[in-house]
Motif scaffolding. Structure first.
Motif, PDB file in Angstrom:
ATOM      1  N   GLU A  92     -31.912 -22.240  10.883  1.00  0.00           N
ATOM      2  CA  GLU A  92     -30.534 -22.525  11.256  1.00  0.00           C
ATOM      3  C   GLU A  92     -30.116 -21.703  12.477  1.00  0.00           C
ATOM      4  OE1 GLU A  92     -31.367 -21.385   8.109  1.00  0.00           O
ATOM      5  OE2 GLU A  92     -31.552 -23.403   7.244  1.00  0.00           O
ATOM      6  N   TRP A  93     -30.470 -20.416  12.465  1.00  0.00           N
ATOM      7  CA  TRP A  93     -30.085 -19.578  13.593  1.00  0.00           C
ATOM      8  C   TRP A  93     -30.802 -20.025  14.864  1.00  0.00           C
ATOM      9  CZ3 TRP A  93     -32.439 -16.281  17.078  1.00  0.00           C
ATOM     10  CH2 TRP A  93     -31.556 -15.557  17.883  1.00  0.00           C
ATOM     11  N   PHE A  94     -32.085 -20.342  14.770  1.00  0.00           N
ATOM     12  CA  PHE A  94     -32.823 -20.777  15.953  1.00  0.00           C
ATOM     13  C   PHE A  94     -32.308 -22.107  16.489  1.00  0.00           C
ATOM     14  CE2 PHE A  94     -35.868 -17.559  14.647  1.00  0.00           C
ATOM     15  CZ  PHE A  94     -36.254 -17.029  15.873  1.00  0.00           C
ATOM     16  N   ALA A  95     -31.759 -22.946  15.614  1.00  0.00           N
ATOM     17  CA  ALA A  95     -31.192 -24.225  16.051  1.00  0.00           C
ATOM     18  C   ALA A  95     -29.921 -24.006  16.866  1.00  0.00           C
ATOM     19  CB  ALA A  95     -30.901 -25.111  14.846  1.00  0.00           C
ATOM     20  N   ASN A  96     -29.203 -22.924  16.564  1.00  0.00           N
ATOM     21  CA  ASN A  96     -27.956 -22.613  17.266  1.00  0.00           C
ATOM     22  C   ASN A  96     -27.797 -21.092  17.357  1.00  0.00           C
ATOM     23  OD1 ASN A  96     -25.480 -22.932  18.506  1.00  0.00           O
ATOM     24  ND2 ASN A  96     -24.373 -23.067  16.571  1.00  0.00           N
ATOM     25  N   PRO A  97     -28.569 -20.441  18.233  1.00  0.00           N
ATOM     26  CA  PRO A  97     -28.520 -18.977  18.298  1.00  0.00           C
ATOM     27  C   PRO A  97     -27.139 -18.454  18.691  1.00  0.00           C
ATOM     28  CG  PRO A  97     -30.373 -19.834  19.574  1.00  0.00           C
ATOM     29  CD  PRO A  97     -29.516 -20.997  19.190  1.00  0.00           C
ATOM     30  N   THR A  98     -26.713 -17.410  18.021  1.00  0.00           N
ATOM     31  CA  THR A  98     -25.482 -16.712  18.365  1.00  0.00           C
ATOM     32  C   THR A  98     -25.820 -15.240  18.541  1.00  0.00           C
ATOM     33  OG1 THR A  98     -24.958 -16.480  16.022  1.00  0.00           O
ATOM     34  CG2 THR A  98     -23.957 -18.352  17.177  1.00  0.00           C
ATOM     35  N   PHE A  99     -25.011 -14.561  19.357  1.00  0.00           N
ATOM     36  CA  PHE A  99     -25.332 -13.183  19.713  1.00  0.00           C
ATOM     37  C   PHE A  99     -25.018 -12.181  18.611  1.00  0.00           C
ATOM     38  CE2 PHE A  99     -24.276  -9.082  21.719  1.00  0.00           C
ATOM     39  CZ  PHE A  99     -25.547  -8.762  22.174  1.00  0.00           C
ATOM     40  N   LEU A 100     -23.918 -12.354  17.902  1.00  0.00           N
ATOM     41  CA  LEU A 100     -23.476 -11.332  16.960  1.00  0.00           C
ATOM     42  C   LEU A 100     -24.546 -10.937  15.938  1.00  0.00           C
ATOM     43  CD1 LEU A 100     -21.234  -9.422  16.092  1.00  0.00           C
ATOM     44  CD2 LEU A 100     -20.345 -11.265  14.630  1.00  0.00           C
ATOM     45  N   PRO A 101     -25.241 -11.876  15.296  1.00  0.00           N
ATOM     46  CA  PRO A 101     -26.261 -11.449  14.320  1.00  0.00           C
ATOM     47  C   PRO A 101     -27.385 -10.610  14.932  1.00  0.00           C
ATOM     48  CG  PRO A 101     -25.738 -13.761  14.012  1.00  0.00           C
ATOM     49  CD  PRO A 101     -25.069 -13.332  15.284  1.00  0.00           C
ATOM     50  N   VAL A 102     -27.844 -10.965  16.134  1.00  0.00           N
ATOM     51  CA  VAL A 102     -28.919 -10.175  16.734  1.00  0.00           C
ATOM     52  C   VAL A 102     -28.407  -8.828  17.229  1.00  0.00           C
ATOM     53  CG1 VAL A 102     -30.531 -12.020  17.319  1.00  0.00           C
ATOM     54  CG2 VAL A 102     -28.789 -11.378  18.957  1.00  0.00           C
ATOM     55  N   TRP A 103     -27.140  -8.773  17.638  1.00  0.00           N
ATOM     56  CA  TRP A 103     -26.586  -7.493  18.068  1.00  0.00           C
ATOM     57  C   TRP A 103     -26.463  -6.551  16.873  1.00  0.00           C
ATOM     58  CZ3 TRP A 103     -21.426  -5.201  17.849  1.00  0.00           C
ATOM     59  CH2 TRP A 103     -21.341  -4.029  18.618  1.00  0.00           C
ATOM     60  N   ALA A 148     -31.115  -6.546  21.764  1.00  0.00           N
ATOM     61  CA  ALA A 148     -30.467  -7.708  21.151  1.00  0.00           C
ATOM     62  C   ALA A 148     -30.236  -8.818  22.180  1.00  0.00           C
ATOM     63  CB  ALA A 148     -29.146  -7.293  20.515  1.00  0.00           C
ATOM     64  N   VAL A 149     -29.829  -8.458  23.385  1.00  0.00           N
ATOM     65  CA  VAL A 149     -29.661  -9.442  24.452  1.00  0.00           C
ATOM     66  C   VAL A 149     -30.989 -10.152  24.699  1.00  0.00           C
ATOM     67  CG1 VAL A 149     -29.250  -9.705  26.945  1.00  0.00           C
ATOM     68  CG2 VAL A 149     -27.682  -8.325  25.552  1.00  0.00           C
ATOM     69  N   GLY A 150     -32.072  -9.389  24.689  1.00  0.00           N
ATOM     70  CA  GLY A 150     -33.393  -9.982  24.892  1.00  0.00           C
ATOM     71  C   GLY A 150     -33.773 -10.948  23.780  1.00  0.00           C
ATOM     72  N   MET A 151     -33.462 -10.588  22.531  1.00  0.00           N
ATOM     73  CA  MET A 151     -33.744 -11.506  21.418  1.00  0.00           C
ATOM     74  C   MET A 151     -32.956 -12.804  21.587  1.00  0.00           C
ATOM     75  SD  MET A 151     -33.921  -9.039  18.045  1.00  0.00           S
ATOM     76  CE  MET A 151     -34.411 -10.337  16.945  1.00  0.00           C
ATOM     77  N   TYR A 152     -31.679 -12.651  21.891  1.00  0.00           N
ATOM     78  CA  TYR A 152     -30.799 -13.803  22.026  1.00  0.00           C
ATOM     79  C   TYR A 152     -31.243 -14.695  23.188  1.00  0.00           C
ATOM     80  CZ  TYR A 152     -26.473 -16.386  22.925  1.00  0.00           C
ATOM     81  OH  TYR A 152     -25.540 -17.354  23.142  1.00  0.00           O
ATOM     82  N   ALA A 153     -31.492 -14.085  24.354  1.00  0.00           N
ATOM     83  CA  ALA A 153     -31.890 -14.851  25.517  1.00  0.00           C
ATOM     84  C   ALA A 153     -33.225 -15.571  25.285  1.00  0.00           C
ATOM     85  CB  ALA A 153     -31.993 -13.937  26.743  1.00  0.00           C
ATOM     86  N   THR A 154     -34.151 -14.888  24.635  1.00  0.00           N
ATOM     87  CA  THR A 154     -35.446 -15.517  24.357  1.00  0.00           C
ATOM     88  C   THR A 154     -35.288 -16.675  23.389  1.00  0.00           C
ATOM     89  OG1 THR A 154     -36.519 -13.374  24.727  1.00  0.00           O
ATOM     90  CG2 THR A 154     -37.830 -15.077  23.650  1.00  0.00           C
ATOM     91  N   ALA A 155     -34.432 -16.510  22.382  1.00  0.00           N
ATOM     92  CA  ALA A 155     -34.175 -17.610  21.448  1.00  0.00           C
ATOM     93  C   ALA A 155     -33.561 -18.808  22.171  1.00  0.00           C
ATOM     94  CB  ALA A 155     -33.261 -17.137  20.320  1.00  0.00           C
ATOM     95  N   LEU A 156     -32.659 -18.541  23.104  1.00  0.00           N
ATOM     96  CA  LEU A 156     -32.076 -19.645  23.884  1.00  0.00           C
ATOM     97  C   LEU A 156     -33.156 -20.370  24.692  1.00  0.00           C
ATOM     98  CD1 LEU A 156     -28.744 -18.071  25.199  1.00  0.00           C
ATOM     99  CD2 LEU A 156     -29.009 -19.800  23.391  1.00  0.00           C
ATOM    100  N   LEU A 157     -34.095 -19.607  25.256  1.00  0.00           N
ATOM    101  CA  LEU A 157     -35.191 -20.217  26.010  1.00  0.00           C
ATOM    102  C   LEU A 157     -36.116 -21.041  25.119  1.00  0.00           C
ATOM    103  CD1 LEU A 157     -36.140 -17.273  28.404  1.00  0.00           C
ATOM    104  CD2 LEU A 157     -34.990 -19.417  29.022  1.00  0.00           C
TER     105      LEU A 157
END
Length: 159
Positions: A92-103, A148-157
């Protein structure tokens, strides 16, 4: 589940790369230095002796390849953090990544540095033995935010 593990490995690597980019940028500022992974490699090498915490890293036996081992450990930990988050966040998170959980996860992972790694290096819990302990803590929060920014950005990619 295997695809979650693979995605976790990828976001862990991406996050660690972003953290390293931050380290290069911050370390190039006047009065700052880059992370030195050799002491961490020495600490990891000496874990085989069964001692997690130390009074000083200098009391540990030097290891010829401690810098390389430190870098390997750095990326291995990033990958482990990525996989744990991927399994927690799920498809679910990978389908719609959001920053708050990874931060939040990035801040939680700082606890391992404060309560395992830093005492292992002889710096005390949360760098309490250092005269600039609060600066080290704040910089840790900043660094793990970049992780966390890196996790989020990579998930978006990946999306």
């Amino acid at each position: 589940m295997m695809s979650l593990i693979i995605d976790g490995i990828i976001i862990g690597i991406g996050a660690t790369i972003v953290l390293d980019i931050w380290d290069v940028i911050f370390g190039s500022l006047p009065g700052q230095s880059r992370a030195n992974w050799a002491p961490i490699g020495r600490w990891v090498w000496n874990l085989k002796d069964g001692k997690l915490f130390n009074d000083t890293i200098d009391e540990l036996t030097p290891y010829k390849h401690e810098l390389a081992l430190g870098w390997i450990f750095h990326y291995a930990v990033g990958i482990i953090y990525g996989v744990i988050f991927a399994l927690y966040g799920g498809y679910e998170w990978f389908a719609n990544p959001t920053f708050l959980p990874v931060w939040i996860w990035g801040i939680i992972t700082l606890g391992a540095g404060w309560f395992i790694l830093q005492p292992g290096l002889g710096l005390g819990f949360a760098a309490s033995k250092l005269p600039n302990a609060w600066t080290v803590r704040v910089l840790g929060l900043v660094a793990h935010t970049f992780f966390a920014v890196g996790m989020y950005a990579t998930a978006l990619l990946l999306g």
